[in-house]
Structure formats: C-alpha cells, structure tokens
Write a protein that holds these residues in place. Structure first.
Motif, PDB file in Angstrom:
ATOM      1  N   TYR A 171       0.901  -1.161   0.000  1.00 62.25           N
ATOM      2  CA  TYR A 171       0.000   0.000   0.000  1.00 62.25           C
ATOM      3  C   TYR A 171       0.934   1.204   0.000  1.00 62.25           C
ATOM      4  O   TYR A 171       1.554   1.508   1.014  1.00 62.25           O
ATOM      5  CB  TYR A 171      -0.865  -0.078   1.258  1.00 62.25           C
ATOM      6  CG  TYR A 171      -1.412   1.203   1.853  1.00 62.25           C
ATOM      7  CD1 TYR A 171      -1.998   2.202   1.062  1.00 62.25           C
ATOM      8  CD2 TYR A 171      -1.389   1.398   3.239  1.00 62.25           C
ATOM      9  CE1 TYR A 171      -2.529   3.353   1.658  1.00 62.25           C
ATOM     10  CE2 TYR A 171      -1.917   2.529   3.836  1.00 62.25           C
ATOM     11  CZ  TYR A 171      -2.484   3.510   3.036  1.00 62.25           C
ATOM     12  OH  TYR A 171      -3.003   4.633   3.615  1.00 62.25           O
ATOM     13  N   LYS A 183      -1.656   7.395  -1.845  1.00 61.38           N
ATOM     14  CA  LYS A 183      -3.095   7.602  -1.621  1.00 61.38           C
ATOM     15  C   LYS A 183      -3.483   8.960  -2.154  1.00 61.38           C
ATOM     16  O   LYS A 183      -2.676   9.881  -2.196  1.00 61.38           O
ATOM     17  CB  LYS A 183      -3.483   7.421  -0.159  1.00 61.38           C
ATOM     18  CG  LYS A 183      -2.783   8.305   0.833  1.00 61.38           C
ATOM     19  CD  LYS A 183      -3.195   7.937   2.256  1.00 61.38           C
ATOM     20  CE  LYS A 183      -2.323   8.615   3.280  1.00 61.38           C
ATOM     21  NZ  LYS A 183      -2.480   8.092   4.627  1.00 61.38           N
ATOM     22  N   LYS A 208      -2.803  11.538  16.249  1.00 63.42           N
ATOM     23  CA  LYS A 208      -3.411  10.659  15.237  1.00 63.42           C
ATOM     24  C   LYS A 208      -4.202   9.537  15.935  1.00 63.42           C
ATOM     25  O   LYS A 208      -5.296   9.170  15.515  1.00 63.42           O
ATOM     26  CB  LYS A 208      -2.285  10.094  14.353  1.00 63.42           C
ATOM     27  CG  LYS A 208      -2.746   9.343  13.132  1.00 63.42           C
ATOM     28  CD  LYS A 208      -1.577   8.928  12.228  1.00 63.42           C
ATOM     29  CE  LYS A 208      -2.033   7.927  11.172  1.00 63.42           C
ATOM     30  NZ  LYS A 208      -1.009   7.404  10.312  1.00 63.42           N
ATOM     31  N   SER A 226      -5.440   4.264  10.260  1.00 59.51           N
ATOM     32  CA  SER A 226      -4.173   3.999   9.577  1.00 59.51           C
ATOM     33  C   SER A 226      -4.439   2.861   8.603  1.00 59.51           C
ATOM     34  O   SER A 226      -4.884   1.778   9.018  1.00 59.51           O
ATOM     35  CB  SER A 226      -3.097   3.604  10.591  1.00 59.51           C
ATOM     36  OG  SER A 226      -1.889   3.372   9.905  1.00 59.51           O
ATOM     37  N   GLY A 227      -4.198   3.122   7.313  1.00 52.80           N
ATOM     38  CA  GLY A 227      -4.614   2.185   6.269  1.00 52.80           C
ATOM     39  C   GLY A 227      -4.199   0.741   6.524  1.00 52.80           C
ATOM     40  O   GLY A 227      -5.038  -0.164   6.525  1.00 52.80           O
ATOM     41  N   SER A 228      -2.908   0.534   6.778  1.00 55.74           N
ATOM     42  CA  SER A 228      -2.403  -0.840   6.873  1.00 55.74           C
ATOM     43  C   SER A 228      -2.983  -1.589   8.072  1.00 55.74           C
ATOM     44  O   SER A 228      -2.929  -2.821   8.118  1.00 55.74           O
ATOM     45  CB  SER A 228      -0.874  -0.835   6.954  1.00 55.74           C
ATOM     46  OG  SER A 228      -0.452  -0.030   8.033  1.00 55.74           O
ATOM     47  N   ARG A 276      -5.560  -4.505   7.623  1.00 52.24           N
ATOM     48  CA  ARG A 276      -5.119  -5.869   7.275  1.00 52.24           C
ATOM     49  C   ARG A 276      -4.800  -6.691   8.513  1.00 52.24           C
ATOM     50  O   ARG A 276      -4.760  -7.919   8.461  1.00 52.24           O
ATOM     51  CB  ARG A 276      -3.886  -5.785   6.349  1.00 52.24           C
ATOM     52  CG  ARG A 276      -4.176  -5.077   5.004  1.00 52.24           C
ATOM     53  CD  ARG A 276      -2.966  -5.153   4.086  1.00 52.24           C
ATOM     54  NE  ARG A 276      -1.772  -4.717   4.778  1.00 52.24           N
ATOM     55  CZ  ARG A 276      -0.883  -3.819   4.337  1.00 52.24           C
ATOM     56  NH1 ARG A 276      -1.065  -3.255   3.156  1.00 52.24           N
ATOM     57  NH2 ARG A 276       0.169  -3.503   5.051  1.00 52.24           N
ATOM     58  N   SER A 332       5.379   7.254   7.025  1.00 57.00           N
ATOM     59  CA  SER A 332       4.787   6.587   5.854  1.00 57.00           C
ATOM     60  C   SER A 332       3.598   7.385   5.333  1.00 57.00           C
ATOM     61  O   SER A 332       3.347   7.401   4.126  1.00 57.00           O
ATOM     62  CB  SER A 332       4.433   5.130   6.127  1.00 57.00           C
ATOM     63  OG  SER A 332       3.788   4.982   7.334  1.00 57.00           O
ATOM     64  N   SER A 333       2.898   8.105   6.208  1.00 52.07           N
ATOM     65  CA  SER A 333       1.781   8.944   5.732  1.00 52.07           C
ATOM     66  C   SER A 333       2.287  10.006   4.758  1.00 52.07           C
ATOM     67  O   SER A 333       1.648  10.291   3.743  1.00 52.07           O
ATOM     68  CB  SER A 333       1.070   9.620   6.902  1.00 52.07           C
ATOM     69  OG  SER A 333       0.495   8.644   7.722  1.00 52.07           O
ATOM     70  N   HIS A 377       3.295   8.391   1.370  1.00 45.25           N
ATOM     71  CA  HIS A 377       2.149   8.106   0.492  1.00 45.25           C
ATOM     72  C   HIS A 377       1.853   9.282  -0.436  1.00 45.25           C
ATOM     73  O   HIS A 377       1.365   9.101  -1.544  1.00 45.25           O
ATOM     74  CB  HIS A 377       0.887   7.873   1.336  1.00 45.25           C
ATOM     75  CG  HIS A 377       0.823   6.524   1.955  1.00 45.25           C
ATOM     76  ND1 HIS A 377       0.713   5.373   1.239  1.00 45.25           N
ATOM     77  CD2 HIS A 377       0.838   6.135   3.256  1.00 45.25           C
ATOM     78  CE1 HIS A 377       0.663   4.331   2.058  1.00 45.25           C
ATOM     79  NE2 HIS A 377       0.743   4.775   3.292  1.00 45.25           N
ATOM     80  N   ASP A 403       9.740  -2.383   4.506  1.00 41.49           N
ATOM     81  CA  ASP A 403       8.686  -1.378   4.624  1.00 41.49           C
ATOM     82  C   ASP A 403       9.294  -0.007   4.378  1.00 41.49           C
ATOM     83  O   ASP A 403      10.401   0.098   3.879  1.00 41.49           O
ATOM     84  CB  ASP A 403       8.064  -1.452   6.023  1.00 41.49           C
ATOM     85  CG  ASP A 403       6.715  -2.134   5.967  1.00 41.49           C
ATOM     86  OD1 ASP A 403       6.138  -2.173   4.868  1.00 41.49           O
ATOM     87  OD2 ASP A 403       6.243  -2.605   7.007  1.00 41.49           O
TER      88      ASP A 403
HETATM   89  C1  DP6 Z   1       5.181   1.132   3.593  1.00 35.20           C
HETATM   90  O1  DP6 Z   1      -0.708   2.392   6.961  1.00 35.20           O
HETATM   91  O2  DP6 Z   1       1.371   3.458   7.930  1.00 35.20           O
HETATM   92  O3  DP6 Z   1       4.105   0.024   5.396  1.00 35.20           O
HETATM   93  O4  DP6 Z   1      -2.580   5.044   6.209  1.00 35.20           O
HETATM   94  O5  DP6 Z   1      -1.049   6.992   6.427  1.00 35.20           O
HETATM   95  O6  DP6 Z   1      -1.373   5.462   8.385  1.00 35.20           O
HETATM   96  P1  DP6 Z   1      -1.345   5.597   6.879  1.00 35.20           P
HETATM   97  O7  DP6 Z   1      -0.087   4.747   6.339  1.00 35.20           O
HETATM   98  P2  DP6 Z   1       0.422   3.324   6.785  1.00 35.20           P
HETATM   99  O8  DP6 Z   1       1.246   2.912   5.466  1.00 35.20           O
HETATM  100  C2  DP6 Z   1       1.952   1.711   5.397  1.00 35.20           C
HETATM  101  C3  DP6 Z   1       2.900   1.762   4.257  1.00 35.20           C
HETATM  102  C4  DP6 Z   1       3.852   0.608   4.142  1.00 35.20           C
HETATM  103  C5  DP6 Z   1       3.371  -0.441   3.138  1.00 35.20           C
HETATM  104  C6  DP6 Z   1       2.232  -1.331   3.599  1.00 35.20           C
HETATM  105  O9  DP6 Z   1       2.134  -1.661   4.803  1.00 35.20           O
HETATM  106  O10 DP6 Z   1       1.464  -1.756   2.727  1.00 35.20           O
END
Ligand code: DP6
Length: 318
Positions: A15, A18, A76, A148-150, A153, A193-194, A197, A283
C-alpha cells in the motif's frame, strides 16, 4: 477496564500512494496483500476518565514494553479514537493506554497493530455499553483503515487482500511463513509513511505503478496457488525495490536504506544464489523482513549465522 490486542502485518504487495483529494481517509491508489505477524503485537486498554478530554499514556504491564509516541502520533491515535466514539455514539472521556510486545525504537512500525488494537478495544467498549450489535471483521477493518490504512489488514490472520472491495482474508491454503526482522535502524523515521504516500505521487516512476502492482498481484496469486516459491520470492523482491525506487525518485527524494541495509541485501543475494529464496521485503524503513517457507529451516539457521552481527527479532514457531 476494556482491552484488546492485535498483531502487526507485513505487506508483500505494498500500500503506497493515496489520493489526497478523496475525503474518505486512506484510500489507496492500488491493492495490497499482507501476511499477519502474530508474534509482533500491540495491546490497548481503555478506562473511564473524569478528565475533560481523552488522553493517552504508555501502558505499564508485565510482558508488555512501553511504547513511545510522538506528539503527532498521539494526536493521530486520539483522533481515531474520537472518530470511533462518534461512529458508535460513545459519550464521556477515556484514558487510553497502549504497549507493544516488541521494543520501542526497534524500528518496527507499530501503527498497524496499535490502530487495529484501538479499533478492537473501542468496539469492545461500544458492545459493553450496548451501543452496537456484532460487526463483521471486514467492517471493523474498514473502520480501522480510517485511522491507519495498513491496520485494516491486521484484523485478519494469515494473508489479507485489501483492494477496491475492502479487506478480506485470502489464501487459507497458502503456505505458513516464519518471520525474521533484521533490525538495521532504531531511529525514528525522518519521513513518516503517511508523508511517503503523498510524496511518491511526484515520482517520475509513479506512472505505470498501478499496472505493475496488478501484474505482480496476479503473479503472486498464481505462484502461491501453485506452490511456486521461487516465482513468489521474485515478485516480492521486485515489489519492495519498486516502492523504494519511488522514494528515491520523489521530489524531493528520500531514502530509508542505509549501508547495513545494502550489506544485508547483498549477503542474502550471495547466500541464496544457488538456492530457493525466502520472501525478502522492506517497509518504509531501513529494516529487512525475511519470511521463510516450511523446508527452509536450515537456510534460516545459516542466515542467522551469517547475520550474527545484527539484531534479529525472530518468530518462534512451536
Ligand atoms: C510502507 O498504513 O502506515 O508500510 O494510512 O497513512 O497510516 P497511513 O499509512 P500506513 O502505510 C503503510 C505503508 C507501508 C506499506 C504497507 O504496509 O502496505
């Protein structure tokens, strides 16, 4: 007191990217696929508070290690809690405490596990107040994604696919993996990581990224369905290099890899050259994740010896 725990996860297909203009937060530009890391966990506790606002503190509890949160990180976390409170109609103020079972400053991003644990703990709170009926894992994952996107999962064990349809567990028949983390940088990241993105959208290499990810995802599904380890390892290797190339070609460029990262990657390449590779990935950081398949126990032991000068956080499989 209400509490919940959640594991971390590592993306095999990342991911990264965004759309800043989409009002619904953390909507990725591409699908991702992760493996849940049961041995790296966060715990969140929620207690009633008589204060005038919600607050956060590091949890002190046997078996758990104090977490470190920056001012921004704290904001956050509390913002996500407030979003969840509003979602379930929870009133009043609360004291949040959280901890990880891995050392703070080990360079392990704890946002996936801690936001997933926060979402689960707040769900428990809402249930205890009779404010919600049972909610599916996919719905909880989608709520967690807002923080937080990840983290979405991390609501599933094994492999999780996050695509335009949302989050779902996949590949129940796919191989179980053993995880090692080679810790090569314990400092706080200079680019979160935000931020990454958004920044990678300026990379000249971003064009075609969505098609590359689609092709890799398809290939990885085929590889796992056919138990073709070497093809899977190749896809995962290519994918993390693609993500780091985006970092290196953003405007302005930024780097997470350090000299030891390169040293370890070269060493893995040399030691595995005549063998079937494990999955190697990174990562948004300098650390290297290695995921071994069943049958690669001797390779794992051998790499541990070769990498003995570095700190390794190893999953113990009973
Ligand atoms: C490089 O989930 O930390 O780990 O949504 O802004 O909180 P936010 O970002 P985050 O991004 C993870 C990015 C990564 C790749 C991944 O885990 O897919």
């Amino acid at each position: 007191m209400i509490f919940a725990e959640a594991p971390s996860n590592i993306a095999l297909i990342k991911y990264m990217g965004k759309n800043p203009e989409v009002s619904d937060t953390n909507r990725p530009t591409n699908a991702s696929l992760s493996y849940t890391l049961d041995h790296l966990r966060s715990r969140v506790e929620i207690q009633n508070s008589s204060a005038e606002s919600d607050s956060w503190q590091a949890l002190q509890s046997p078996g758990w290690l104090p977490i470190e949160l920056s001012e921004k990180g704290r904001e956050k976390f509390l913002k996500h809690f407030q979003f969840l409170k509003k979602h379930w109609g929870i009133h009043g103020c609360f004291q949040l405490s959280s901890a990880n079972n891995f050392p703070a400053g080990a360079g392990i991003a704890s946002s996936a596990s801690s936001f997933a644990a926060l979402t689960l703990a707040t769900y428990e709170l809402a249930k205890s107040l009779n404010l919600t009926a049972d909610v599916s894992r996919s719905e909880l994952a989608d709520l967690s994604r807002r923080g937080s996107g990840s983290s979405g999962r991390s609501l599933f064990s094994g492999y999780c696919l996050w695509d335009a349809e949302g989050f779902q567990q996949v590949g129940q028949e796919w191989p179980q993996l053993m995880h090692d983390l080679i810790v090569l940088d314990e400092e706080h990241k200079s680019v979160s990581s935000s931020e990454a993105h958004l920044r990678i959208l300026t990379s000249s290499q971003f064009a075609g990224r969505i098609d590359r990810v689609d092709a890799r995802l398809k290939k990885l599904f085929e590889a796992f369905n056919q138990a073709d380890i070497s093809s899977g390892a190749q896809v995962v290797w290519d994918e993390f290099w693609d993500m780091h190339t985006l970092f290196h070609t953003s405007q302005p460029p930024f780097f997470y890899m350090n000299e030891n990262t390169m040293k370890v990657l070269r060493l893995i390449q040399i030691e595995c050259s005549q063998l079937t590779w494990p999955l190697v990935t990174m990562d948004a950081g300098a650390n290297i994740h290695i995921l071994y398949f069943k049958g690669q126990e001797n390779l794992r032991k051998h790499l541990h010896k070769c990498l003995s000068e570095f700190k390794i956080i190893s999953e113990v499989i009973s």
